[in-house]
Write a protein that holds these residues in place. Structure first.
Motif, mmCIF file in Angstrom:
data_model
loop_
_atom_site.group_PDB
_atom_site.id
_atom_site.type_symbol
_atom_site.label_atom_id
_atom_site.label_comp_id
_atom_site.label_asym_id
_atom_site.label_seq_id
_atom_site.Cartn_x
_atom_site.Cartn_y
_atom_site.Cartn_z
ATOM 1 N N ALA A 108 2.521 53.068 -12.373
ATOM 2 C CA ALA A 108 1.324 52.508 -13.002
ATOM 3 C C ALA A 108 1.664 51.301 -13.866
ATOM 4 O O ALA A 108 2.648 51.309 -14.615
ATOM 5 C CB ALA A 108 0.647 53.569 -13.867
ATOM 6 N N GLU A 110 0.550 48.880 -17.114
ATOM 7 C CA GLU A 110 -0.001 49.252 -18.415
ATOM 8 C C GLU A 110 -1.527 49.292 -18.366
ATOM 9 O O GLU A 110 -2.160 50.107 -19.048
ATOM 10 C CB GLU A 110 0.477 48.262 -19.486
ATOM 11 C CG GLU A 110 1.926 48.484 -19.921
ATOM 12 C CD GLU A 110 2.145 49.891 -20.471
ATOM 13 O OE1 GLU A 110 1.336 50.355 -21.302
ATOM 14 O OE2 GLU A 110 3.124 50.538 -20.052
ATOM 15 N N ARG A 113 -2.455 52.625 -16.351
ATOM 16 C CA ARG A 113 -1.978 53.912 -16.875
ATOM 17 C C ARG A 113 -3.077 54.730 -17.555
ATOM 18 O O ARG A 113 -3.162 55.947 -17.329
ATOM 19 C CB ARG A 113 -0.800 53.668 -17.834
ATOM 20 C CG ARG A 113 -0.220 54.940 -18.433
ATOM 21 C CD ARG A 113 1.074 54.642 -19.173
ATOM 22 N NE ARG A 113 1.500 55.772 -19.958
ATOM 23 C CZ ARG A 113 1.243 55.926 -21.254
ATOM 24 N NH1 ARG A 113 0.571 54.988 -21.925
ATOM 25 N NH2 ARG A 113 1.658 56.996 -21.903
ATOM 26 N N ASP A 123 3.311 61.078 -17.528
ATOM 27 C CA ASP A 123 4.409 60.107 -17.539
ATOM 28 C C ASP A 123 5.734 60.766 -17.161
ATOM 29 O O ASP A 123 6.033 61.888 -17.598
ATOM 30 C CB ASP A 123 4.569 59.501 -18.938
ATOM 31 C CG ASP A 123 3.380 58.659 -19.355
ATOM 32 O OD1 ASP A 123 2.595 58.257 -18.473
ATOM 33 O OD2 ASP A 123 3.247 58.394 -20.569
ATOM 34 N N TYR A 263 6.391 49.165 -15.449
ATOM 35 C CA TYR A 263 5.559 50.236 -14.908
ATOM 36 C C TYR A 263 5.903 51.551 -15.599
ATOM 37 O O TYR A 263 6.934 51.668 -16.271
ATOM 38 C CB TYR A 263 5.807 50.417 -13.403
ATOM 39 C CG TYR A 263 5.608 49.176 -12.581
ATOM 40 C CD1 TYR A 263 4.347 48.823 -12.098
ATOM 41 C CD2 TYR A 263 6.682 48.339 -12.276
ATOM 42 C CE1 TYR A 263 4.160 47.684 -11.341
ATOM 43 C CE2 TYR A 263 6.515 47.194 -11.519
ATOM 44 C CZ TYR A 263 5.251 46.874 -11.045
ATOM 45 O OH TYR A 263 5.079 45.732 -10.303
ATOM 46 N N MET A 266 4.631 58.051 -12.714
ATOM 47 C CA MET A 266 3.742 59.149 -13.087
ATOM 48 C C MET A 266 3.549 60.081 -11.896
ATOM 49 O O MET A 266 3.674 59.664 -10.737
ATOM 50 C CB MET A 266 2.376 58.602 -13.533
ATOM 51 C CG MET A 266 2.429 57.544 -14.605
ATOM 52 S SD MET A 266 0.779 56.942 -15.099
ATOM 53 C CE MET A 266 0.240 58.287 -16.158
#
Length: 289
Positions: A108, A110, A113, A123, A263, A266
């Motif tokens: 992801a 920012e 996310r 995470d 990144y 996740m």
């Protein structure tokens, strides 16, 4: 907000790679048509088209074994954003993964996310994207007792066996595709007994060569492999490195590399081994895992 119940979602086939490619160009991403063709053949693509037949949005589910699938290429053309297309396609991908009783993984930005956190993703670790134009100085030698040589087709089954327990991914087709697509970037490290101690692969992109994955027994071996791949042919280069690897980061900085963004890896659920980047020194890319 759009949902998969009201979106006119249709498959994206490999022979539509040229038509969907403009979505990643508009986003400023590095994929080329060969990337799209491979991903759509190895995974399942879904998207939406406009009245004129042009693709307005895309998404991809890429299986990485029976229990893991990678979600990527969630793209919406500029004029169709903020209408729920991206979120609807993302939810469609999650449904696909869950129906296969697998864990969904992704890398992801920012900006993305918070959306993924709201959908239940957790995470794992941070990744830095590095850009550099060329290597500075001679390539570092591998540690004593380690030799580095080009990968040949006969190495590919062994490569997949080596990769699986260290990355938590089952991706023999991806490794084979990259090794055969860019042989000059494909190198293997072995100890005195011939046991694999690491490997590096790479691929040409729209704007730069992507170096990765790099999987190795140690950071010193990883640096030697990456340097060998980078010196084989001219750049520019991009490489996605887990933030935990300080020695590799220092080598990149000595090459004049910069890291303008990163990144977060996740998952939606727990995938065994995926949360440990100890032996993963560069990713195949956010689109490939």
């Amino acid at each position: 907000m759009a949902s998969t119940d009201v979106l006119d979602v249709r498959p994206i086939d490999p022979d539509q790679s040229d038509a969907v490619w403009p979505l990643s160009i508009e986003a400023g991403w590095n994929q080329n048509v060969a990337d799209w063709r491979f991903m759509l053949g190895a995974g399942r693509g879904f998207g939406c088209t406009g009245p004129d037949g042009r693709w307005l949005a895309s998404s991809l589910v890429l299986p990485l074994g029976q229990n893991l699938a990678w979600i990527s290429m969630v793209l919406v053309t500029k004029g169709s954003r903020r209408g729920g297309l991206g979120t609807g396609l993302l939810k469609r991908c999650i449904e696909e993964v869950r129906s296969a009783d697998a864990v969904a993984g992704l890398d992801a930005t920012e900006q993305g996310r918070p959306i993924y956190l709201g959908l239940g993703f957790q995470d794992l670790y941070r990744i830095d994207r590095w850009h550099f134009d060329e290597t500075a100085g001679d390539a570092p030698a591998p540690p004593a007792g380690i030799t580095v040589r080009p990968i040949v087709p006969a190495d590919l089954p062994r490569l997949a066996v080596y990769d699986r327990p260290l990355t938590g991914m089952e991706r023999p087709s991806i490794l084979a595709h990259l090794a055969l697509r860019q042989p000059a970037r494909a190198w293997i490290a072995e100890d005195v007994g011939g046991k694999i101690a690491g490997f590096v692969l790479g691929r040409e992109g729209r704007t730069a060569t992507s170096l990765g994955p790099v999987v190795a027994d140690s950071e010193a071996i990883a640096v030697a492999l990456m340097a060998r791949a980078a010196t084989a042919k001219p750049g520019p280069f991009i490489v996605d490195v887990p933030r935990a690897h300080g020695v590799l980061r220092s080598w990149l900085e000595r090459q004049g590399a910069t890291s303008p963004r990163g990144y977060m890896r996740m998952t939606l659920g727990r995938a065994k081994g995926l949360d440990d980047p100890r032996y993963v020194f560069a990713l195949a890319g956010p689109e490939l895992g």
